[in-house]
Design an enzyme around this catalytic site. Structure first.
Site, PDB file in Angstrom:
ATOM      1  N   HIS A  59       0.792  -1.229   0.000  1.00 45.11           N
ATOM      2  CA  HIS A  59       0.000   0.000   0.000  1.00 45.11           C
ATOM      3  C   HIS A  59       0.827   1.284   0.000  1.00 45.11           C
ATOM      4  CE1 HIS A  59      -3.835  -2.098   0.680  1.00 45.11           C
ATOM      5  NE2 HIS A  59      -3.151  -2.893   1.489  1.00 45.11           N
ATOM      6  N   ALA A 133      -8.208  -2.850   8.975  1.00 45.80           N
ATOM      7  CA  ALA A 133      -8.010  -1.402   8.893  1.00 45.80           C
ATOM      8  C   ALA A 133      -8.701  -0.821   7.664  1.00 45.80           C
ATOM      9  CB  ALA A 133      -6.524  -1.081   8.879  1.00 45.80           C
ATOM     10  N   HIS A 209      -3.215 -12.361   2.632  1.00 50.13           N
ATOM     11  CA  HIS A 209      -2.553 -12.501   3.939  1.00 50.13           C
ATOM     12  C   HIS A 209      -3.204 -13.583   4.801  1.00 50.13           C
ATOM     13  CE1 HIS A 209      -5.632  -9.570   5.048  1.00 50.13           C
ATOM     14  NE2 HIS A 209      -4.930  -8.530   4.616  1.00 50.13           N
ATOM     15  N   ASN A 212      -4.639 -13.789   8.642  1.00 47.72           N
ATOM     16  CA  ASN A 212      -5.066 -12.464   9.083  1.00 47.72           C
ATOM     17  C   ASN A 212      -6.388 -12.080   8.438  1.00 47.72           C
ATOM     18  OD1 ASN A 212      -1.674 -11.967   8.828  1.00 47.72           O
ATOM     19  ND2 ASN A 212      -2.687 -11.663  10.783  1.00 47.72           N
ATOM     20  N   ASP A 267       2.338  -6.080   2.566  1.00 46.31           N
ATOM     21  CA  ASP A 267       1.131  -5.364   3.010  1.00 46.31           C
ATOM     22  C   ASP A 267       1.548  -4.041   3.649  1.00 46.31           C
ATOM     23  OD1 ASP A 267      -1.570  -4.857   3.412  1.00 46.31           O
ATOM     24  OD2 ASP A 267      -1.704  -6.011   5.255  1.00 46.31           O
ATOM     25  N   ALA A 302      -2.821  -2.339  11.233  1.00 47.83           N
ATOM     26  CA  ALA A 302      -3.141  -1.580  10.023  1.00 47.83           C
ATOM     27  C   ALA A 302      -2.023  -1.725   9.003  1.00 47.83           C
ATOM     28  CB  ALA A 302      -3.373  -0.108  10.370  1.00 47.83           C
ATOM     29  N   GLY A 303      -1.992  -2.871   8.327  1.00 49.09           N
ATOM     30  CA  GLY A 303      -0.900  -3.116   7.398  1.00 49.09           C
ATOM     31  C   GLY A 303       0.400  -3.319   8.161  1.00 49.09           C
TER      32      GLY A 303
END
Length: 381
Positions: A59, A133, A209, A212, A267, A302-303
């Site tokens: 991201h 997130a 992922h 997760n 990620d 969050a990532g």
């Protein structure tokens, strides 16, 4: 054009295995079978030479996001290149559909210029039960018509869409993506085992992922993890940062899927390569402390702040994977998923001169992309 080079003396990871005292010849942007007479020899004794890393889920980084301006995107790309990622798919995060379509247009231009390998849409077609997130009020069911809008906005550069395939329209959207040559990834899902099997049979080929943002394995409710691990058609993404996964979970995935079905991803969000502080992930505020990113409100992870050189080093020093298996997960498999194995993912004559150099302690010392040094090894400095 870059000068001709021949890298000598290193341990080189080739498709057939590790070659001690190996040689890699580079002419222009390509790897060649033999070195030109004018090639400059670079002695890399005591080092490793590996194929450049390929990240299919990322991201941002360097304080910038792939949801930002063209300048932001280029900043994030450069940050990850300096950490060994020579090929990268830009991931978006849940937002308004119009904004995602606009961003897809911007990213497709950079894909056409060769800066990124394509676009991954993570959200908005995900489960509010497993949103992580992502902004819940912006989530929506995966209506095939809406999915098609994003694909069209990407102008042929959409590579992957993450879906909660149990939602209304989910399986039909998987079929749509498969028909258009776009990877359908199961993720941020609350699906049952049976629903996940149905999605795989419809054409889903990636687990976003794994472990997760999905239900854990239960002995009476095996859930999506079991279905994704057991099916030979599925490649599982793993975030190997020591935060997202316990080492035993990573070992479990490698044991059941095998190295040929694992893709290490970052990620990563803006803070990768930029340090602790406050950041935005889409519209949500994130606090990064000691390298771990969590939402300010709610505390969800969050990532990550991971880069693939760190994922590699952890894999071979802490997880005790072989270098060959780590390279398979970092380069070979993601290149295959993207349909780019003819150009990248391994060190073979005719392929792009994308490679990374590590010392004996697995510290990154050099990065070459298409024959140009992004990080110059000390031997050439």
């Amino acid at each position: 054009m870059a000068p001709s080079l021949v890298l000598t003396g290193a341990r080189v990871v080739l498709p057939g295995g590790v070659v001690d005292d190996g040689r890699v010849s580079v002419e222009g942007t390509r790897i060649t079978a033999t070195a030109a007479e004018s090639a400059r020899a670079v002695d890399l004794s005591g080092h490793w030479v590996l194929p450049g890393f390929v990240d299919i889920h990322n991201h941002g980084g360097g304080g910038a996001s792939f949801s930002g301006t063209a300048e932001d995107v280029l900043t994030a790309i450069h940050t990850h290149r300096t950490h060994g990622t020579t090929t990268l798919v830009a991931s978006t995060v849940t937002d308004e559909m119009d904004l995602l379509a606009t961003q897809a247009g911007l990213l497709s231009e950079l894909a056409e210029q060769g800066e990124i390998a394509g676009i991954h849409f993570e959200g908005p077609f995900i489960s509010p039960c497993r949103k992580g997130a992502h902004s819940e009020e912006l989530l929506r069911d995966p209506d095939p018509a809406e999915v098609r809008k994003l694909i069209d906005a990407a102008r042929g550069k959409a590579k992957m869409v993450t879906l909660a395939t149990e939602l209304p329209g989910g399986v039909d959207s998987v079929r749509l993506l498969a028909e258009h040559g776009v990877i359908a990834a199961v993720g941020h899902t609350d699906a049952t085992y049976e629903q996940t099997v149905e999605a795989i049979d419809a054409g889903a080929t990636v687990a976003t992922h794994l472990f997760n943002a999905m239900p854990p394995v239960g002995h009476r409710s095996p859930g999506p993890i079991t279905a994704l691990l057991e099916d030979e058609r599925v490649t599982v993404e793993l975030i190997n940062d020591g935060t997202h996964l316990h080492p035993a979970a990573l070992e479990l995935a490698f044991h059941h899927a095998g190295a040929s079905r694992v893709a290490f991803i970052t990620d990563a969000m803006d803070a990768a390569g930029a340090g602790d502080g406050r950041y935005l992930l889409g519209p949500l505020e994130v606090e990064v402390s000691e390298g771990v990113a969590r939402l300010v409100h709610g505390g969800s992870i969050a990532g990550s702040t991971l880069t693939l050189d760190r994922a590699f080093r952890r894999a071979v020093t802490i997880d005790r994977l072989s270098v060959e298996d780590a390279v398979t997960a970092l380069s070979v498999n993601p290149a295959r998923l993207l349909g780019l194995s003819d150009r990248i993912g391994s060190l073979e004559p005719g392929k792009d001169a994308d490679l990374v150099v590590f010392d004996a302690d697995f510290a990154l010392k050099g990065v070459m992309r298409r024959g140009e040094w992004v990080v110059v090894p000390p031997q050439l400095a």
